[in-house]
Enzyme design. Structure first.
Site, PDB file in Angstrom:
ATOM      1  N   HIS A 104      45.529  69.250 -63.613  1.00 12.60           N
ATOM      2  CA  HIS A 104      45.307  68.960 -65.037  1.00 12.60           C
ATOM      3  C   HIS A 104      46.508  69.410 -65.848  1.00 12.60           C
ATOM      4  O   HIS A 104      47.225  70.329 -65.462  1.00 12.60           O
ATOM      5  CB  HIS A 104      44.035  69.633 -65.549  1.00 12.60           C
ATOM      6  CG  HIS A 104      43.976  71.101 -65.296  1.00 12.60           C
ATOM      7  ND1 HIS A 104      43.626  71.637 -64.068  1.00 12.60           N
ATOM      8  CD2 HIS A 104      44.253  72.156 -66.086  1.00 12.60           C
ATOM      9  CE1 HIS A 104      43.669  72.946 -64.132  1.00 12.60           C
ATOM     10  NE2 HIS A 104      44.060  73.303 -65.345  1.00 12.60           N
ATOM     11  N   HIS A 106      47.490  70.724 -69.741  1.00  9.83           N
ATOM     12  CA  HIS A 106      46.984  71.270 -71.003  1.00  9.83           C
ATOM     13  C   HIS A 106      47.798  70.686 -72.159  1.00  9.83           C
ATOM     14  O   HIS A 106      49.035  70.742 -72.118  1.00  9.83           O
ATOM     15  CB  HIS A 106      47.173  72.786 -71.054  1.00  9.83           C
ATOM     16  CG  HIS A 106      46.444  73.556 -70.003  1.00  9.83           C
ATOM     17  ND1 HIS A 106      45.368  74.353 -70.283  1.00  9.83           N
ATOM     18  CD2 HIS A 106      46.653  73.676 -68.660  1.00  9.83           C
ATOM     19  CE1 HIS A 106      44.943  74.941 -69.170  1.00  9.83           C
ATOM     20  NE2 HIS A 106      45.714  74.542 -68.165  1.00  9.83           N
TER      21      HIS A 106
HETATM   22  P1  AMP Z   1      44.310  76.469 -65.204  1.00  7.97           P
HETATM   23  O1  AMP Z   1      43.666  76.041 -63.913  1.00  7.97           O
HETATM   24  O2  AMP Z   1      44.826  77.853 -65.095  1.00  7.97           O
HETATM   25  O3  AMP Z   1      45.324  75.521 -65.729  1.00  7.97           O
HETATM   26  O4  AMP Z   1      43.206  76.565 -66.319  1.00  7.97           O
HETATM   27  C1  AMP Z   1      41.948  75.981 -66.286  1.00  7.97           C
HETATM   28  C2  AMP Z   1      41.519  75.805 -67.714  1.00  7.97           C
HETATM   29  O5  AMP Z   1      40.231  75.235 -67.702  1.00  7.97           O
HETATM   30  C3  AMP Z   1      41.437  77.089 -68.537  1.00  7.97           C
HETATM   31  O6  AMP Z   1      42.214  76.936 -69.692  1.00  7.97           O
HETATM   32  C4  AMP Z   1      39.945  77.229 -68.850  1.00  7.97           C
HETATM   33  O7  AMP Z   1      39.744  77.729 -70.141  1.00  7.97           O
HETATM   34  C5  AMP Z   1      39.455  75.814 -68.715  1.00  7.97           C
HETATM   35  N1  AMP Z   1      38.087  75.641 -68.280  1.00  7.97           N
HETATM   36  C6  AMP Z   1      37.436  76.301 -67.286  1.00  7.97           C
HETATM   37  N2  AMP Z   1      36.182  75.801 -67.132  1.00  7.97           N
HETATM   38  C7  AMP Z   1      36.054  74.790 -68.039  1.00  7.97           C
HETATM   39  C8  AMP Z   1      35.013  73.885 -68.368  1.00  7.97           C
HETATM   40  N3  AMP Z   1      33.827  73.907 -67.743  1.00  7.97           N
HETATM   41  N4  AMP Z   1      35.230  72.976 -69.353  1.00  7.97           N
HETATM   42  C9  AMP Z   1      36.418  72.942 -70.001  1.00  7.97           C
HETATM   43  N5  AMP Z   1      37.439  73.770 -69.745  1.00  7.97           N
HETATM   44  C10 AMP Z   1      37.269  74.685 -68.776  1.00  7.97           C
END
Ligand code: AMP
Length: 143
Positions: A104, A106
């Protein structure tokens, strides 16, 4: 070698419709929704639908389809929230800061003088997430 893709990760569940999300955009290639622990107001995540753990194992064709979608959504986020700028973040493997193991990007709107909040820090209130979701989705529709 990176570990294999784990079908039980939370984003895989969202993509399968097993867990809800604050959806801002969807097409054949991507799903975009609000980050529930935003680093800034209006923080959006864009996921390719095709599974990969992160950028290290992703198919280049998936990346080619992803970036124009990220651009489209980033433009809408900036417009909808009158942001001064946009920061893109993308983490790979635990040592790289990744916490959810489905690729993903951001999209984090930025305002001059406003610091980023902590990565995956505090949970945002549902009504706040819904308000930003609605504004951003409307801006994408109008793009
Ligand atoms: P990363 O894998 O470190 O890039 O980050 C994962 C991102 O997903 C973090 O910013 C979390 O705040 C976000 N996150 C985790 N669970 C959920 C969810 N159920 N819905 C939306 N965002 C999420």
């Amino acid at each position: 070698m990176p570990s294999a893709y784990d079908e039980t990760n939370i984003f895989a569940k969202i993509l399968r419709g097993e867990v809800p999300c604050y959806k801002v955009y969807e097409d054949d290639a991507v799903l975009a929704f609000m980050d529930v622990m935003p680093q800034a107001d209006g923080h959006v995540l864009v996921l390719p639908k095709q599974p990969s753990r992160n950028i290290l194992d992703a198919d280049p064709d998936v990346l080619s389809a992803l970036i124009p979608r990220v651009q489209k959504i980033a433009r809408a986020v900036k417009k909808a929230l009158a942001a001064d700028g946009i920061t893109l973040l993308q983490y790979n493997e635990p040592a790289g800061g990744q916490t959810v193991f489905h690729l993903h990007v951001h999209i984090v709107p930025r305002w001059t003088g406003v610091e980023l909040r902590r990565h995956a820090g505090a949970m945002e209130k549902p009504e706040v997430l819904e308000a930003f979701r609605a504004k951003i989705a409307a801006a994408i529709d109008g793009a």
